[in-house]
Design a protein around this motif. Structure first.
Motif, short mmCIF file in Angstrom:
data_model
loop_
_atom_site.label_atom_id
_atom_site.label_comp_id
_atom_site.label_asym_id
_atom_site.label_seq_id
_atom_site.Cartn_x
_atom_site.Cartn_y
_atom_site.Cartn_z
N UNK A 1 0.85 -1.18 0.00
CA UNK A 1 0.00 0.00 0.00
C UNK A 1 0.89 1.23 0.00
N UNK A 2 0.69 2.17 0.94
CA UNK A 2 1.54 3.35 0.86
C UNK A 2 2.92 3.04 1.36
N UNK A 3 3.26 2.58 2.34
CA UNK A 3 4.58 2.22 2.90
C UNK A 3 4.57 2.62 4.37
N UNK A 4 3.84 1.99 5.12
CA UNK A 4 2.72 1.08 4.87
C UNK A 4 1.42 1.90 4.88
N UNK A 5 0.26 1.33 4.49
CA UNK A 5 -0.97 2.12 4.49
C UNK A 5 -1.38 2.47 5.91
N UNK A 6 -1.92 3.65 6.07
CA UNK A 6 -2.39 4.08 7.38
C UNK A 6 -3.84 4.50 7.26
N UNK A 7 -4.61 4.33 8.31
CA UNK A 7 -5.99 4.77 8.30
C UNK A 7 -6.03 6.28 8.12
N UNK A 8 -6.96 6.74 7.32
CA UNK A 8 -7.10 8.15 7.03
C UNK A 8 -8.26 8.70 7.84
N UNK A 9 -8.03 9.76 8.58
CA UNK A 9 -9.08 10.31 9.43
C UNK A 9 -9.82 11.43 8.73
N UNK A 10 -11.00 11.71 9.20
CA UNK A 10 -11.81 12.78 8.65
C UNK A 10 -11.05 14.09 8.73
N UNK A 270 1.91 -1.91 -7.86
CA UNK A 270 1.12 -3.10 -8.14
C UNK A 270 -0.28 -3.04 -7.55
N UNK A 271 -0.41 -2.40 -6.41
CA UNK A 271 -1.71 -2.29 -5.78
C UNK A 271 -2.64 -1.43 -6.64
N UNK A 272 -2.13 -0.27 -7.09
CA UNK A 272 -2.93 0.60 -7.94
C UNK A 272 -3.28 -0.09 -9.26
N UNK A 273 -2.30 -0.75 -9.88
CA UNK A 273 -2.54 -1.41 -11.16
C UNK A 273 -3.60 -2.51 -11.03
N UNK A 274 -3.62 -3.17 -9.88
CA UNK A 274 -4.60 -4.23 -9.66
C UNK A 274 -6.01 -3.74 -9.47
N UNK A 275 -6.17 -2.48 -9.04
CA UNK A 275 -7.51 -1.95 -8.77
C UNK A 275 -8.08 -1.13 -9.92
N UNK A 276 -7.22 -0.47 -10.69
CA UNK A 276 -7.71 0.35 -11.81
C UNK A 276 -8.45 -0.53 -12.80
N UNK A 277 -9.65 -0.10 -13.17
CA UNK A 277 -10.49 -0.88 -14.09
C UNK A 277 -11.46 -1.82 -13.41
N UNK A 292 7.03 -4.42 -7.95
CA UNK A 292 5.82 -3.60 -7.98
C UNK A 292 5.24 -3.39 -6.59
N UNK A 293 5.98 -3.89 -5.58
CA UNK A 293 5.54 -3.74 -4.20
C UNK A 293 6.48 -2.86 -3.42
N UNK A 294 7.16 -3.46 -2.46
CA UNK A 294 8.05 -2.69 -1.59
C UNK A 294 9.50 -2.73 -2.02
N UNK A 295 9.77 -3.33 -3.19
CA UNK A 295 11.10 -3.27 -3.77
C UNK A 295 12.13 -4.11 -3.03
N UNK A 296 13.39 -3.89 -3.38
CA UNK A 296 14.49 -4.69 -2.84
C UNK A 296 14.69 -4.47 -1.34
N UNK A 297 14.24 -3.34 -0.84
CA UNK A 297 14.39 -3.08 0.60
C UNK A 297 13.33 -3.77 1.42
N UNK A 298 12.18 -4.09 0.80
CA UNK A 298 11.10 -4.71 1.54
C UNK A 298 10.55 -3.79 2.63
N UNK A 299 9.90 -4.42 3.59
CA UNK A 299 9.41 -3.74 4.79
C UNK A 299 9.71 -4.65 5.98
N UNK A 300 10.95 -4.65 6.47
CA UNK A 300 11.33 -5.59 7.53
C UNK A 300 10.43 -5.53 8.76
N UNK A 301 9.99 -4.34 9.13
CA UNK A 301 9.14 -4.22 10.33
C UNK A 301 7.81 -4.96 10.16
N UNK A 302 7.40 -5.14 8.90
CA UNK A 302 6.15 -5.85 8.63
C UNK A 302 6.38 -7.30 8.24
N UNK A 303 7.62 -7.75 8.28
CA UNK A 303 7.93 -9.12 7.92
C UNK A 303 8.01 -9.36 6.42
#
Length: 320
Positions: A1-10, A270-277, A292-303
């Protein structure tokens, strides 16, 4: 998602825990057990004009203060009453009642509104909950709230809200957003993970004993008949993200504060490409390779390692 996705508040500000109802309540109780709040001299001093479905013109003399939240109905909606656990799409204008400054606005007319869930454990501003809990769909209301029902004792330095500043919300109670994808079930595709849905719609994803795909793969699990998602859209969604190599969930909206609006301009490619259409009402599975995701660095904190394919199951609930 964003890196990583966070809830968006009003109103793109931090949310506060739901507090006990205050103000001058009537004898009625609305959604989420919230006592219906009466109008008062402060909310009646907010003059709202403009055509329905457009951003309203709001006038008031500042500073405008109240000791307890007040709610005035500007336009009475002809729809059903808002109910407990409804996911409500809102158009909103937000003003600092002490300085007179407009803070934010959006979601009016055909623009995608902000979703809030009328749950008893909601983390949305108490002022917003009180403004919506006793309304009908199609209503426009004006809310004047003290700090206790808005930004609290500390205010918000970034938004130039002082500790004693009151806040004005003008809210269009637009429509109910479904809590889960409601499209027609589709035949599962070979080679994809399997999905089992809980009673509330939350998915459990089981990864097959095969190698992860090396290209972006998308499978429609439920086909909705709503609007088509465009590249520049913000999508209100429920999602669950799983690492292919481990089968572990690394992020999800289920079991939290409800569906989340996320801009496709702010997510991994990849997330955007999967949803468009895709169409509103659909449930879609997206398998995203590292590039198309988090790349070569990944997201270690998220496993997530730099070689991990990730899988999302997304319920598309609204878009615009």
């Amino acid at each position: 998602m964003r890196k990583l996705p966070a809830l968006i508040s009003i109103a793109t500000v931090a949310v506060l825990a739901l507090a006990g109802c205050s103000g001058s309540p009537s004898d009625n109780t609305g959604a989420a057990g919230i006592a219906c709040v009466d109008s008062g001299t402060a909310s009646e001093a907010v003059k709202v004009s403009g055509k329905a479905g457009t951003e309203p013109k709001v006038k008031f003399e500042s500073p405008l203060t109240t000791k307890a939240t007040e709610v005035s109905v500007v336009t009475e909606g002809k729809g059903d009453a808002v109910k407990t656990d409804d996911i409500v799409e809102l158009g909103f204008s937000v003003y600092n009642a002490n300085t007179g400054e407009k803070m934010n606005a959006g979601g009016f007319g055909d623009d995608l509104g902000a979703p809030i869930t009328l749950a008893k454990d909601s983390s949305v501003f108490p002022a917003l909950m009180k403004g919506v809990a006793c309304a009908n769909y199609g209503s426009r209301v004006a809310v004047v709230a003290p700090p206790a029902d808005a930004f609290g004792e500390t205010g918000n330095e970034e938004l130039k809200v002082g500790a004693e500043d009151n806040i004005i919300f003008v809210i269009d109670v637009k429509s109910e957003i479904p809590p889960r994808a409601n499209g027609e079930d589709q035949k599962p595709e070979d080679g994809f993970p399997t999905v089992k849905l809980a009673e509330d719609g939350a998915p459990t994803v089981t990864i097959p004993a095969t190698d992860a795909p090396t290209e972006l793969k998308t499978s429609v699990l439920k086909k909705g008949d709503g609007a088509t998602v465009a590249e520049a859209d913000t999508v209100v969604m429920h999602y669950s993200g799983v690492v292919w190599s481990t089968g572990e969930v690394f992020d999800q909206t289920w079991g939290k504060s409800g569906p989340t609006p996320i801009s496709l301009a702010a997510v991994v490619p990849g997330f955007a490409q999967g949803l468009v259409g895709q169409t509103v009402g659909s449930q879609v599975m997206i398998a995203i390779p590292p590039e198309l995701g988090y790349g070569a660095e990944g997201q270690p904190d998220a496993g997530i390692s730099g070689t991990d394919t990730i899988v999302f199951v997304v319920d598309i609930l609204a878009a615009g």
